[in-house]
Design a protein around this motif. Structure first.
Motif, PDB file in Angstrom:
ATOM      1  N   GLN A  78       0.865  -1.182   0.000  1.00 37.26           N
ATOM      2  CA  GLN A  78       0.000   0.000   0.000  1.00 37.26           C
ATOM      3  C   GLN A  78       0.900   1.228   0.000  1.00 37.26           C
ATOM      4  O   GLN A  78       1.567   1.534   0.989  1.00 37.26           O
ATOM      5  CB  GLN A  78      -0.919  -0.008   1.221  1.00 37.26           C
ATOM      6  N   GLU A 120      -1.826   7.292  -2.355  1.00 35.38           N
ATOM      7  CA  GLU A 120      -2.350   7.828  -3.624  1.00 35.38           C
ATOM      8  C   GLU A 120      -1.345   8.706  -4.354  1.00 35.38           C
ATOM      9  O   GLU A 120      -1.199   8.633  -5.573  1.00 35.38           O
ATOM     10  CB  GLU A 120      -3.634   8.622  -3.353  1.00 35.38           C
ATOM     11  N   TYR A 176       1.269   6.447  -6.177  1.00 33.39           N
ATOM     12  CA  TYR A 176       0.860   5.244  -6.904  1.00 33.39           C
ATOM     13  C   TYR A 176       1.217   5.266  -8.399  1.00 33.39           C
ATOM     14  O   TYR A 176       1.829   4.319  -8.906  1.00 33.39           O
ATOM     15  CB  TYR A 176      -0.644   5.016  -6.727  1.00 33.39           C
ATOM     16  N   ARG A 201       3.764   2.742 -10.140  1.00 28.80           N
ATOM     17  CA  ARG A 201       3.230   1.784 -11.111  1.00 28.80           C
ATOM     18  C   ARG A 201       4.047   1.826 -12.406  1.00 28.80           C
ATOM     19  O   ARG A 201       4.358   0.792 -12.993  1.00 28.80           O
ATOM     20  CB  ARG A 201       1.766   2.111 -11.394  1.00 28.80           C
ATOM     21  N   LEU A 238       0.940  -7.182  -5.196  1.00 27.69           N
ATOM     22  CA  LEU A 238      -0.207  -6.289  -5.310  1.00 27.69           C
ATOM     23  C   LEU A 238       0.254  -4.899  -4.898  1.00 27.69           C
ATOM     24  O   LEU A 238       0.555  -4.659  -3.721  1.00 27.69           O
ATOM     25  CB  LEU A 238      -1.360  -6.739  -4.416  1.00 27.69           C
ATOM     26  N   THR A 260      -0.962  -1.102  -4.550  1.00 30.14           N
ATOM     27  CA  THR A 260      -2.237  -0.387  -4.481  1.00 30.14           C
ATOM     28  C   THR A 260      -2.065   0.946  -3.774  1.00 30.14           C
ATOM     29  O   THR A 260      -1.194   1.093  -2.907  1.00 30.14           O
ATOM     30  CB  THR A 260      -3.304  -1.243  -3.761  1.00 30.14           C
ATOM     31  N   ASP A 261      -2.872   1.921  -4.175  1.00 30.95           N
ATOM     32  CA  ASP A 261      -2.779   3.231  -3.516  1.00 30.95           C
ATOM     33  C   ASP A 261      -3.345   3.178  -2.105  1.00 30.95           C
ATOM     34  O   ASP A 261      -2.834   3.811  -1.190  1.00 30.95           O
ATOM     35  CB  ASP A 261      -3.482   4.318  -4.346  1.00 30.95           C
ATOM     36  N   LEU A 292      -5.633   0.369   0.714  1.00 29.47           N
ATOM     37  CA  LEU A 292      -6.192  -0.955   0.975  1.00 29.47           C
ATOM     38  C   LEU A 292      -7.563  -0.830   1.641  1.00 29.47           C
ATOM     39  O   LEU A 292      -7.659  -0.383   2.787  1.00 29.47           O
ATOM     40  CB  LEU A 292      -5.265  -1.765   1.879  1.00 29.47           C
TER      41      LEU A 292
END
Length: 370
Positions: free
Chosen positions: A226, A229, A232, A236, A248, A250-251, A253
């Motif tokens: 995590q 935001e 991210y 990525r 995984l 992700t911005d 969870l």
């Protein structure tokens, strides 16, 4: 007593918002006829997290005051004045039986207006070094719930209840088998969970970026990362998660119970809420205190976990060199992980939210008897 109405002000980060939601859940469980209204800001996480938890939220226009000279500070007096008028309208329209401040930008104007208007004010302080909002409001609060004994120095002692940090009961509710299926992970392989707080953590992200191939390919770990935001999209593009079968990225969870259920080891900032959640879920951890917090309270939080054997602490400026080695050392030592798990669970205060709810209901019932 009829319907009890609670106005809850909290915002900015998960460290303020999730304890507030946990308190609301506990109040609703303790007294069936309740009505809640949260107050926050539209551009922070509470605007999504609170409705997702099933509660209404209103907004006020406020932000923090920057310590450095910045053009944004020129707007602060305007925002403050506006937020006080908005808070006055919200408080007098909703007419709560108690106002609960869990800290953050929105809590200041709402708590101040409530206290000046004669509404009972309650504070929940998550950290050993209280934030400026709760320190200011503490002089007017009728109840002050703390999680660390060190916080007592900042508040009137006769109003303090040492209760621990309220955590979401749902964090321990996930079925491990279903959690592994949710992430598409193998229960026979070790899983590393990386948390930088609700906003992410730049230094943790940089260290994981440097070591992701070693963690994923060489150690063959399953990784839930995590990153926050704001980081991210760049991560990525840099990482290309599709190249890592068991990663995984992700911005944010939303399935935290499932993430905790599959994690063998957690790398995390040492915010008070994070430490409380790690204790509640019994997760061994590597804690990386943020160097950018008031009173260096994250170092104090981490040390309390380390001294009990529940965690290891890494300095922020040592992450890049030492993180992967420490992860390997811990995650391959099953006995050590089991001992850390037991130590973490001993630190847990699962009844914190219930304790807080019962005290608040007692306060309200004394002011509004049957």
């Amino acid at each position: 007593m009829g319907t009890l109405k609670f106005l809850i002000a909290a915002g900015g980060t998960g460290g303020h918002v999730y304890p507030a939601i946990a308190i609301a859940d506990a109040l609703r469980e303790a007294y069936a006829d309740t009505e809640f209204l949260f107050v926050g800001t539209k551009n922070h996480m509470e605007w999504e997290a609170v409705p997702r938890a099933g509660y209404d939220i209103s907004s006020i226009w406020i932000s923090g005051f920057h310590r450095r000279l910045t053009l944004k500070n020129l707007l602060f007096p305007v925002k403050l004045g506006t937020s006080l008028v908005q808070s006055l309208r919200i408080v007098h329209t909703f007419r709560p039986d108690a106002v609960i401040s869990c800290g953050g930008y929105a809590a200041g104007p709402v708590g101040w207006v409530a206290a000046k208007s004669g509404y009972p004010l309650v504070i929940q302080e998550q950290n050993s070094f209280p934030g400026v909002t709760n320190r200011l409001l503490g002089k007017s609060a009728e109840l002050i719930f703390t999680a660390f004994k060190e916080a007592e120095a900042f508040f009137p002692r006769d109003h303090i209840v040492l209760a621990g940090n309220p955590t979401r009961k749902s964090l321990t509710s996930a079925d491990p088998k279903q959690a592994y299926e949710h992430f598409g992970f193998d229960p026979g392989r070790s899983t590393l969970l990386i948390l930088g707080g609700s906003g992410g953590a730049r230094s943790i992200n940089e260290a994981i970026t440097k070591h992701i191939s070693r963690l994923h390919d060489e150690m063959q770990l399953q990784v839930i990362w995590q990153c926050g935001e704001r980081y991210y999209e760049r991560l990525r593009d840099d990482i290309q998660p599709a190249h890592f079968e068991n990663l995984l990225l992700t911005d944010f969870l939303h399935k935290m119970p499932e993430a905790y259920a599959v994690a063998d080891l957690v790398v995390s900032r040492a915010g008070a809420l994070s430490c409380s959640e790690l204790a509640l879920t019994g997760k061994p951890s590597i804690l990386v205190p943020s160097p950018n917090v008031a009173g260096d309270h994250q170092t104090k939080n981490a040390e309390s976990m380390v001294q009990e054997g529940a965690a290891e602490r890494l300095a922020d400026d040592q992450l890049s060199e030492t993180l992967a080695g420490l992860v390997k050392q811990l995650i391959t030592d099953r006995q050590r992980l089991k001992a850390m798990q037991k130590a973490a669970l001993k630190l847990a205060r699962p009844e914190a939210a219930k304790t807080i709810a019962n005290e608040i209901i007692t306060l309200v019932s004394n002011k509004r008897p049957l």
